[in-house]
Design a protein around this motif. Structure first.
Motif, PDB file in Angstrom:
ATOM      1  N   ASP A 111      39.689  24.393  12.229  1.00  0.00           N
ATOM      2  CA  ASP A 111      38.287  24.375  12.659  1.00  0.00           C
ATOM      3  C   ASP A 111      38.280  24.892  14.100  1.00  0.00           C
ATOM      4  O   ASP A 111      38.263  24.132  15.061  1.00  0.00           O
ATOM      5  CB  ASP A 111      37.719  22.954  12.581  1.00  0.00           C
ATOM      6  N   TYR A 112      38.324  26.209  14.214  1.00  0.00           N
ATOM      7  CA  TYR A 112      38.537  26.820  15.518  1.00  0.00           C
ATOM      8  C   TYR A 112      37.344  26.703  16.456  1.00  0.00           C
ATOM      9  O   TYR A 112      37.514  26.735  17.670  1.00  0.00           O
ATOM     10  CB  TYR A 112      38.975  28.274  15.345  1.00  0.00           C
ATOM     11  N   ILE A 113      36.168  26.531  15.904  1.00  0.00           N
ATOM     12  CA  ILE A 113      34.987  26.360  16.759  1.00  0.00           C
ATOM     13  C   ILE A 113      35.079  25.037  17.520  1.00  0.00           C
ATOM     14  O   ILE A 113      34.906  24.993  18.742  1.00  0.00           O
ATOM     15  CB  ILE A 113      33.695  26.457  15.923  1.00  0.00           C
ATOM     16  N   ASN A 114      35.373  23.942  16.811  1.00  0.00           N
ATOM     17  CA  ASN A 114      35.528  22.649  17.487  1.00  0.00           C
ATOM     18  C   ASN A 114      36.784  22.612  18.351  1.00  0.00           C
ATOM     19  O   ASN A 114      36.788  21.985  19.413  1.00  0.00           O
ATOM     20  CB  ASN A 114      35.532  21.500  16.477  1.00  0.00           C
TER      21      ASN A 114
ATOM     22  N   TYR B  20      43.927  16.022  22.356  1.00  0.00           N
ATOM     23  CA  TYR B  20      44.321  15.510  21.036  1.00  0.00           C
ATOM     24  C   TYR B  20      43.310  15.906  19.969  1.00  0.00           C
ATOM     25  O   TYR B  20      43.685  16.306  18.866  1.00  0.00           O
ATOM     26  CB  TYR B  20      44.473  13.990  21.058  1.00  0.00           C
ATOM     27  N   LEU B  21      42.039  15.804  20.307  1.00  0.00           N
ATOM     28  CA  LEU B  21      41.008  16.179  19.342  1.00  0.00           C
ATOM     29  C   LEU B  21      41.018  17.694  19.118  1.00  0.00           C
ATOM     30  O   LEU B  21      40.880  18.154  17.973  1.00  0.00           O
ATOM     31  CB  LEU B  21      39.644  15.690  19.830  1.00  0.00           C
ATOM     32  N   GLY B  22      41.215  18.448  20.183  1.00  0.00           N
ATOM     33  CA  GLY B  22      41.352  19.895  20.030  1.00  0.00           C
ATOM     34  C   GLY B  22      42.532  20.253  19.139  1.00  0.00           C
ATOM     35  O   GLY B  22      42.441  21.140  18.289  1.00  0.00           O
TER      36      GLY B  22
END
Length: 84
Positions: free
Chosen positions: A55-58, A45-47
């Motif tokens: 925010d592709y890094i996170n 979910y956070l991804g």
């Protein structure tokens, strides 16, 4: 409250609730709380949230954490990610 008794599903659902009302700081707080109690769904979910805000890094961080903790569901998430 259930979250004070370690109910990681309640933490995840609170995170989702705060997502629906656009309170992203609290959403992140409760998803991370669920993650600290080994709730792997909260990692996805956070991804997904980080993918949504580009925010592709996170995004990659949380998806890779999920994959490292949930080897039996790798194929499903991998298939989902390639279809994006």
């Amino acid at each position: 409250m259930s979250i004070y008794h370690g109910n990681h599903d309640a933490m995840k659902m609170l995170g989702y609730y705060f997502y629906t009302i656009h309170n992203y700081d609290k959403m992140i707080k409760y998803y991370n709380m669920a993650i600290s109690h080994n709730n792997n769904d909260a990692l996805v979910y956070l991804g997904n949230y980080y993918r949504q805000i580009k925010d592709y890094i996170n995004m990659e961080k949380y998806y890779l954490l999920f994959l490292s903790k949930s080897p039996t569901t790798r194929v499903g998430l991998y298939g989902y990610l390639i279809s994006i």
